[in-house]
Design a protein around this motif. Structure first.
Motif, PDB file in Angstrom:
ATOM      1  N   LEU A 138     -55.787  34.674  81.508  1.00  9.74           N
ATOM      2  CA  LEU A 138     -55.474  35.953  82.151  1.00  9.74           C
ATOM      3  C   LEU A 138     -54.149  35.861  82.901  1.00  9.74           C
ATOM      4  O   LEU A 138     -53.339  36.811  82.873  1.00  9.74           O
ATOM      5  CB  LEU A 138     -56.596  36.344  83.111  1.00  9.74           C
ATOM      6  N   LEU A 139     -53.911  34.738  83.552  1.00 12.78           N
ATOM      7  CA  LEU A 139     -52.665  34.560  84.295  1.00 12.78           C
ATOM      8  C   LEU A 139     -51.466  34.591  83.351  1.00 12.78           C
ATOM      9  O   LEU A 139     -50.442  35.228  83.658  1.00 12.78           O
ATOM     10  CB  LEU A 139     -52.697  33.231  85.052  1.00 12.78           C
ATOM     11  N   VAL A 140     -51.594  33.927  82.204  1.00 10.24           N
ATOM     12  CA  VAL A 140     -50.498  33.913  81.221  1.00 10.24           C
ATOM     13  C   VAL A 140     -50.201  35.333  80.741  1.00 10.24           C
ATOM     14  O   VAL A 140     -49.038  35.753  80.662  1.00 10.24           O
ATOM     15  CB  VAL A 140     -50.853  33.001  80.026  1.00 10.24           C
ATOM     16  N   LEU A 141     -51.251  36.076  80.415  1.00 10.94           N
ATOM     17  CA  LEU A 141     -51.071  37.447  79.934  1.00 10.94           C
ATOM     18  C   LEU A 141     -50.486  38.348  81.027  1.00 10.94           C
ATOM     19  O   LEU A 141     -49.658  39.220  80.748  1.00 10.94           O
ATOM     20  CB  LEU A 141     -52.396  38.013  79.446  1.00 10.94           C
ATOM     21  N   THR A 142     -50.926  38.133  82.260  1.00  6.71           N
ATOM     22  CA  THR A 142     -50.406  38.939  83.371  1.00  6.71           C
ATOM     23  C   THR A 142     -48.910  38.681  83.579  1.00  6.71           C
ATOM     24  O   THR A 142     -48.130  39.614  83.806  1.00  6.71           O
ATOM     25  CB  THR A 142     -51.173  38.622  84.664  1.00  6.71           C
ATOM     26  N   GLU A 143     -48.517  37.417  83.498  1.00  8.83           N
ATOM     27  CA  GLU A 143     -47.100  37.083  83.639  1.00  8.83           C
ATOM     28  C   GLU A 143     -46.292  37.671  82.483  1.00  8.83           C
ATOM     29  O   GLU A 143     -45.164  38.159  82.678  1.00  8.83           O
ATOM     30  CB  GLU A 143     -46.925  35.564  83.688  1.00  8.83           C
ATOM     31  N   LYS A 144     -46.876  37.641  81.289  1.00 10.68           N
ATOM     32  CA  LYS A 144     -46.200  38.237  80.132  1.00 10.68           C
ATOM     33  C   LYS A 144     -46.028  39.736  80.331  1.00 10.68           C
ATOM     34  O   LYS A 144     -44.989  40.312  79.992  1.00 10.68           O
ATOM     35  CB  LYS A 144     -46.998  37.962  78.855  1.00 10.68           C
ATOM     36  N   GLU A 145     -47.055  40.374  80.902  1.00  8.48           N
ATOM     37  CA  GLU A 145     -46.971  41.815  81.154  1.00  8.48           C
ATOM     38  C   GLU A 145     -45.845  42.118  82.138  1.00  8.48           C
ATOM     39  O   GLU A 145     -45.077  43.076  81.944  1.00  8.48           O
ATOM     40  CB  GLU A 145     -48.293  42.328  81.696  1.00  8.48           C
ATOM     41  N   LEU A 146     -45.739  41.319  83.190  1.00  2.00           N
ATOM     42  CA  LEU A 146     -44.679  41.528  84.183  1.00  2.00           C
ATOM     43  C   LEU A 146     -43.300  41.390  83.541  1.00  2.00           C
ATOM     44  O   LEU A 146     -42.383  42.177  83.823  1.00  2.00           O
ATOM     45  CB  LEU A 146     -44.834  40.537  85.332  1.00  2.00           C
ATOM     46  N   ASP A 147     -43.153  40.382  82.676  1.00  2.00           N
ATOM     47  CA  ASP A 147     -41.869  40.184  81.987  1.00  2.00           C
ATOM     48  C   ASP A 147     -41.563  41.369  81.076  1.00  2.00           C
ATOM     49  O   ASP A 147     -40.422  41.864  81.032  1.00  2.00           O
ATOM     50  CB  ASP A 147     -41.896  38.895  81.164  1.00  2.00           C
ATOM     51  N   LEU A 148     -42.586  41.828  80.349  1.00  2.00           N
ATOM     52  CA  LEU A 148     -42.381  42.956  79.433  1.00  2.00           C
ATOM     53  C   LEU A 148     -42.041  44.238  80.177  1.00  2.00           C
ATOM     54  O   LEU A 148     -41.217  45.032  79.718  1.00  2.00           O
ATOM     55  CB  LEU A 148     -43.635  43.166  78.577  1.00  2.00           C
ATOM     56  N   VAL A 149     -42.683  44.444  81.309  1.00  2.00           N
ATOM     57  CA  VAL A 149     -42.385  45.636  82.115  1.00  2.00           C
ATOM     58  C   VAL A 149     -40.926  45.608  82.568  1.00  2.00           C
ATOM     59  O   VAL A 149     -40.222  46.634  82.527  1.00  2.00           O
ATOM     60  CB  VAL A 149     -43.332  45.727  83.327  1.00  2.00           C
ATOM     61  N   ALA A 150     -40.472  44.437  82.991  1.00  2.00           N
ATOM     62  CA  ALA A 150     -39.077  44.310  83.414  1.00  2.00           C
ATOM     63  C   ALA A 150     -38.131  44.573  82.243  1.00  2.00           C
ATOM     64  O   ALA A 150     -37.109  45.262  82.392  1.00  2.00           O
ATOM     65  CB  ALA A 150     -38.828  42.915  83.996  1.00  2.00           C
ATOM     66  N   GLN A 151     -38.471  44.016  81.071  1.00  2.97           N
ATOM     67  CA  GLN A 151     -37.644  44.245  79.888  1.00  2.97           C
ATOM     68  C   GLN A 151     -37.662  45.716  79.498  1.00  2.97           C
ATOM     69  O   GLN A 151     -36.628  46.298  79.141  1.00  2.97           O
ATOM     70  CB  GLN A 151     -38.159  43.396  78.724  1.00  2.97           C
ATOM     71  N   ARG A 152     -38.850  46.335  79.567  1.00  2.64           N
ATOM     72  CA  ARG A 152     -38.981  47.744  79.216  1.00  2.64           C
ATOM     73  C   ARG A 152     -38.149  48.619  80.143  1.00  2.64           C
ATOM     74  O   ARG A 152     -37.449  49.539  79.706  1.00  2.64           O
ATOM     75  CB  ARG A 152     -40.452  48.141  79.292  1.00  2.64           C
ATOM     76  N   ASP A 153     -38.204  48.326  81.433  1.00  4.65           N
ATOM     77  CA  ASP A 153     -37.441  49.099  82.407  1.00  4.65           C
ATOM     78  C   ASP A 153     -35.935  48.959  82.151  1.00  4.65           C
ATOM     79  O   ASP A 153     -35.179  49.935  82.279  1.00  4.65           O
ATOM     80  CB  ASP A 153     -37.771  48.653  83.826  1.00  4.65           C
TER      81      ASP A 153
END
Length: 253
Positions: A138-153
Protein backbone atom coordinates in the motif's frame (compact mmCIF):
# COMPACT_ATOMS: atom_id res chain seq x y z
CA UNK A 1 -19.65 39.93 -49.79
CA UNK A 2 -16.14 40.89 -50.79
CA UNK A 3 -12.85 40.68 -48.94
CA UNK A 4 -9.28 40.76 -50.25
CA UNK A 5 -8.02 37.34 -51.31
CA UNK A 6 -5.09 37.66 -48.92
CA UNK A 7 -7.55 38.21 -46.08
CA UNK A 8 -9.54 35.15 -47.06
CA UNK A 9 -6.37 33.07 -47.13
CA UNK A 10 -5.62 34.12 -43.58
CA UNK A 11 -8.75 32.18 -42.59
CA UNK A 12 -6.84 28.98 -43.40
CA UNK A 13 -4.19 29.96 -40.85
CA UNK A 14 -6.97 30.80 -38.40
CA UNK A 15 -8.58 27.40 -38.98
CA UNK A 16 -5.23 25.70 -38.41
CA UNK A 17 -4.82 27.50 -35.09
CA UNK A 18 -8.37 26.57 -34.09
CA UNK A 19 -7.55 22.94 -34.89
CA UNK A 20 -4.40 23.21 -32.77
CA UNK A 21 -6.44 24.68 -29.91
CA UNK A 22 -8.93 21.82 -30.14
CA UNK A 23 -6.10 19.27 -30.10
CA UNK A 24 -4.46 20.96 -27.12
CA UNK A 25 -7.77 21.07 -25.23
CA UNK A 26 -8.39 17.41 -26.00
CA UNK A 27 -4.89 16.57 -24.77
CA UNK A 28 -5.58 18.53 -21.56
CA UNK A 29 -8.75 16.53 -20.95
CA UNK A 30 -7.08 13.21 -21.77
CA UNK A 31 -3.75 13.31 -19.99
CA UNK A 32 -2.05 9.88 -19.84
CA UNK A 33 -1.43 10.43 -16.14
CA UNK A 34 -5.20 10.63 -15.54
CA UNK A 35 -5.65 7.22 -17.15
CA UNK A 36 -2.80 5.81 -15.04
CA UNK A 37 -4.30 7.34 -11.90
CA UNK A 38 -7.67 5.74 -12.67
CA UNK A 39 -6.01 2.32 -12.97
CA UNK A 40 -3.96 2.99 -9.86
CA UNK A 41 -7.11 3.88 -7.91
CA UNK A 42 -8.38 0.34 -8.46
CA UNK A 43 -5.08 -1.13 -7.27
CA UNK A 44 -5.09 1.16 -4.23
CA UNK A 45 -8.61 0.10 -3.28
CA UNK A 46 -7.59 -3.55 -3.45
CA UNK A 47 -4.44 -2.83 -1.43
CA UNK A 48 -6.44 -1.01 1.26
CA UNK A 49 -8.83 -3.97 1.44
CA UNK A 50 -5.83 -6.31 1.89
CA UNK A 51 -4.48 -4.15 4.70
CA UNK A 52 -7.89 -3.99 6.41
CA UNK A 53 -8.33 -7.78 6.20
CA UNK A 54 -4.83 -8.46 7.49
CA UNK A 55 -5.30 -6.09 10.42
CA UNK A 56 -8.58 -7.76 11.34
CA UNK A 57 -6.84 -11.15 11.21
CA UNK A 58 -4.01 -9.87 13.42
CA UNK A 59 -6.48 -8.40 15.93
CA UNK A 60 -8.57 -11.57 15.99
CA UNK A 61 -5.53 -13.73 16.72
CA UNK A 62 -4.38 -11.31 19.40
CA UNK A 63 -7.79 -11.54 21.06
CA UNK A 64 -7.51 -15.33 21.12
CA UNK A 65 -3.96 -15.07 22.45
CA UNK A 66 -5.04 -12.72 25.25
CA UNK A 67 -7.87 -15.06 26.20
CA UNK A 68 -5.56 -18.08 26.40
CA UNK A 69 -2.94 -16.08 28.26
CA UNK A 70 -5.51 -14.92 30.79
CA UNK A 71 -6.74 -18.47 31.28
CA UNK A 72 -3.18 -19.74 31.75
CA UNK A 73 -2.50 -17.03 34.31
CA UNK A 74 -5.64 -17.85 36.26
CA UNK A 75 -4.91 -21.54 36.00
CA UNK A 76 -1.35 -21.07 37.30
CA UNK A 77 -2.69 -19.16 40.31
CA UNK A 78 -5.30 -21.86 40.97
CA UNK A 79 -2.70 -24.61 40.68
CA UNK A 80 -0.40 -22.74 43.05
CA UNK A 81 -3.13 -22.52 45.66
CA UNK A 82 -3.92 -26.24 45.35
CA UNK A 83 -0.26 -27.17 45.59
CA UNK A 84 0.17 -24.95 48.66
CA UNK A 85 -2.79 -26.64 50.34
CA UNK A 86 -1.41 -30.07 49.54
CA UNK A 87 2.05 -29.15 50.78
CA UNK A 88 0.62 -27.70 53.97
CA UNK A 89 -0.92 -31.09 54.92
CA UNK A 90 -3.82 -29.43 56.66
CA UNK A 91 -6.62 -31.01 54.65
CA UNK A 92 -8.28 -34.38 55.10
CA UNK A 93 -7.69 -37.44 52.94
CA UNK A 94 -10.80 -36.95 50.81
CA UNK A 95 -10.11 -33.28 50.28
CA UNK A 96 -6.50 -34.07 49.49
CA UNK A 97 -7.55 -36.60 46.84
CA UNK A 98 -9.88 -34.04 45.29
CA UNK A 99 -7.18 -31.38 45.31
CA UNK A 100 -4.70 -33.77 43.69
CA UNK A 101 -7.25 -34.72 41.05
CA UNK A 102 -7.99 -31.05 40.38
CA UNK A 103 -4.29 -30.24 40.18
CA UNK A 104 -3.69 -33.04 37.68
CA UNK A 105 -6.55 -31.73 35.58
CA UNK A 106 -5.13 -28.20 35.72
CA UNK A 107 -1.71 -29.43 34.61
CA UNK A 108 -3.19 -31.32 31.64
CA UNK A 109 -5.28 -28.30 30.67
CA UNK A 110 -2.20 -26.08 31.00
CA UNK A 111 -0.22 -28.35 28.70
CA UNK A 112 -3.05 -28.27 26.12
CA UNK A 113 -3.30 -24.50 26.30
CA UNK A 114 0.45 -24.04 25.98
CA UNK A 115 0.49 -26.26 22.87
CA UNK A 116 -2.45 -24.26 21.50
CA UNK A 117 -0.62 -21.03 22.25
CA UNK A 118 2.50 -22.20 20.40
CA UNK A 119 0.40 -22.99 17.35
CA UNK A 120 -1.35 -19.65 17.69
CA UNK A 121 1.96 -17.81 17.88
CA UNK A 122 3.01 -19.42 14.58
CA UNK A 123 -0.23 -18.20 13.03
CA UNK A 124 0.39 -14.74 14.46
CA UNK A 125 3.85 -14.66 12.92
CA UNK A 126 2.54 -15.64 9.49
CA UNK A 127 -0.38 -13.22 9.74
CA UNK A 128 1.86 -10.41 10.93
CA UNK A 129 4.21 -11.01 7.99
CA UNK A 130 1.26 -10.86 5.61
CA UNK A 131 0.04 -7.64 7.26
CA UNK A 132 3.51 -6.09 6.87
CA UNK A 133 3.56 -7.12 3.20
CA UNK A 134 0.12 -5.61 2.60
CA UNK A 135 1.07 -2.34 4.29
CA UNK A 136 4.35 -2.16 2.36
CA UNK A 137 2.48 -2.73 -0.93
CA UNK A 138 0.00 0.00 0.00
CA UNK A 139 2.85 2.38 0.81
CA UNK A 140 4.48 1.74 -2.58
CA UNK A 141 1.20 2.38 -4.40
CA UNK A 142 0.52 5.51 -2.34
CA UNK A 143 3.95 6.92 -3.18
CA UNK A 144 3.36 6.10 -6.84
CA UNK A 145 0.04 7.94 -6.68
CA UNK A 146 1.73 11.02 -5.22
CA UNK A 147 4.34 10.97 -7.99
CA UNK A 148 1.67 10.55 -10.66
CA UNK A 149 -0.40 13.40 -9.25
CA UNK A 150 2.64 15.66 -9.39
CA UNK A 151 3.35 14.57 -12.97
CA UNK A 152 -0.31 15.04 -13.91
CA UNK A 153 -0.38 18.53 -12.43
CA UNK A 154 2.78 19.44 -14.33
CA UNK A 155 1.39 18.04 -17.60
CA UNK A 156 -1.92 19.82 -17.02
CA UNK A 157 -0.16 23.13 -16.44
CA UNK A 158 1.89 22.66 -19.62
CA UNK A 159 -1.23 21.75 -21.61
CA UNK A 160 -3.14 24.74 -20.27
CA UNK A 161 -0.22 27.02 -21.11
CA UNK A 162 -0.16 25.61 -24.64
CA UNK A 163 -3.87 26.31 -25.05
CA UNK A 164 -3.32 29.85 -23.75
CA UNK A 165 -0.36 30.46 -26.09
CA UNK A 166 -2.21 29.25 -29.18
CA UNK A 167 -5.31 31.20 -28.16
CA UNK A 168 -3.20 34.36 -27.90
CA UNK A 169 -1.74 33.73 -31.38
CA UNK A 170 -5.23 33.10 -32.66
CA UNK A 171 -6.46 36.39 -31.21
CA UNK A 172 -3.57 38.29 -32.75
CA UNK A 173 -4.21 36.75 -36.16
CA UNK A 174 -7.97 37.29 -35.99
CA UNK A 175 -7.34 40.97 -35.27
CA UNK A 176 -5.63 41.33 -38.68
CA UNK A 177 -8.60 39.93 -40.63
CA UNK A 178 -11.63 41.95 -41.71
CA UNK A 179 -14.25 41.94 -38.97
CA UNK A 180 -17.22 40.84 -41.13
CA UNK A 181 -15.16 37.98 -42.57
CA UNK A 182 -14.15 36.75 -39.11
CA UNK A 183 -17.76 37.12 -37.95
CA UNK A 184 -18.95 34.70 -40.63
CA UNK A 185 -16.15 32.29 -39.80
CA UNK A 186 -16.76 32.44 -36.04
CA UNK A 187 -20.52 32.17 -36.53
CA UNK A 188 -20.08 28.89 -38.39
CA UNK A 189 -17.72 27.56 -35.74
CA UNK A 190 -20.15 28.61 -33.03
CA UNK A 191 -22.72 26.30 -34.62
CA UNK A 192 -20.25 23.43 -34.60
CA UNK A 193 -19.36 23.77 -38.28
CA UNK A 194 -16.04 24.29 -40.05
CA UNK A 195 -15.53 27.99 -40.74
CA UNK A 196 -13.35 27.83 -43.83
CA UNK A 197 -11.67 25.34 -46.09
CA UNK A 198 -9.25 25.31 -49.00
CA UNK A 199 -10.70 24.50 -52.40
CA UNK A 200 -8.42 21.81 -53.73
CA UNK A 201 -8.62 18.73 -55.95
CA UNK A 202 -12.22 19.61 -56.84
CA UNK A 203 -13.28 19.40 -53.19
CA UNK A 204 -14.36 21.77 -50.45
CA UNK A 205 -11.72 21.56 -47.78
CA UNK A 206 -14.31 22.05 -45.03
CA UNK A 207 -16.79 19.23 -45.76
CA UNK A 208 -14.66 17.26 -48.28
CA UNK A 209 -17.55 17.13 -50.71
CA UNK A 210 -16.58 16.89 -54.38
CA UNK A 211 -17.62 19.97 -56.35
CA UNK A 212 -19.46 19.50 -59.63
CA UNK A 213 -18.10 21.07 -62.84
CA UNK A 214 -20.71 23.84 -62.78
CA UNK A 215 -19.73 24.90 -59.28
CA UNK A 216 -16.03 24.70 -60.12
CA UNK A 217 -16.57 26.92 -63.14
CA UNK A 218 -18.51 29.41 -61.03
CA UNK A 219 -15.71 29.50 -58.47
CA UNK A 220 -13.07 29.93 -61.16
CA UNK A 221 -15.03 32.78 -62.77
CA UNK A 222 -15.58 34.67 -59.51
CA UNK A 223 -13.47 37.68 -58.63
CA UNK A 224 -10.60 36.97 -56.28
CA UNK A 225 -12.10 39.19 -53.61
CA UNK A 226 -15.52 37.53 -53.79
CA UNK A 227 -16.29 35.57 -50.60
CA UNK A 228 -17.68 32.24 -51.73
CA UNK A 229 -19.63 29.82 -49.56
CA UNK A 230 -19.91 26.07 -49.96
CA UNK A 231 -23.43 25.14 -50.99
CA UNK A 232 -23.16 21.95 -48.94
CA UNK A 233 -21.75 23.07 -45.59
CA UNK A 234 -21.81 26.88 -45.79
CA UNK A 235 -18.08 27.24 -45.07
CA UNK A 236 -16.05 29.98 -46.70
CA UNK A 237 -14.25 28.44 -49.67
CA UNK A 238 -10.74 29.84 -49.83
CA UNK A 239 -8.98 29.80 -53.17
CA UNK A 240 -5.22 29.78 -53.62
CA UNK A 241 -2.87 29.15 -56.51
CA UNK A 242 -2.96 25.47 -55.43
CA UNK A 243 -6.71 25.07 -55.86
CA UNK A 244 -6.43 23.66 -59.40
CA UNK A 245 -9.53 25.45 -60.71
CA UNK A 246 -10.58 25.26 -64.36
CA UNK A 247 -8.53 27.68 -66.45
CA UNK A 248 -6.11 28.28 -63.60
CA UNK A 249 -2.77 28.35 -65.34
CA UNK A 250 -0.19 30.66 -64.03
CA UNK A 251 -0.56 30.81 -60.25
CA UNK A 252 -2.50 33.83 -59.07
CA UNK A 253 -1.34 35.66 -56.01
Amino acid sequence: MKAPAAQQRLLLDLAELDADIAKAQHARKNLPEDAELAELATALEAARDDVARSRVAVDDLQAVYDKIDAELTGMAEHAARDQAAIDAGTVGHKALTELQHELDHLIRRRDDLEAEMLELMEQQEATGTEADRAEAALLVLTEKELDLVAQRDSSAAAAEQKVADITDRRGSLAATIDGPLVAIYDGLRGRGQVGAGLVQARRCGACRMELDPRTLSRIAAADEDEVLRCEECGAIMVRTNHSGLPGQGRPRE
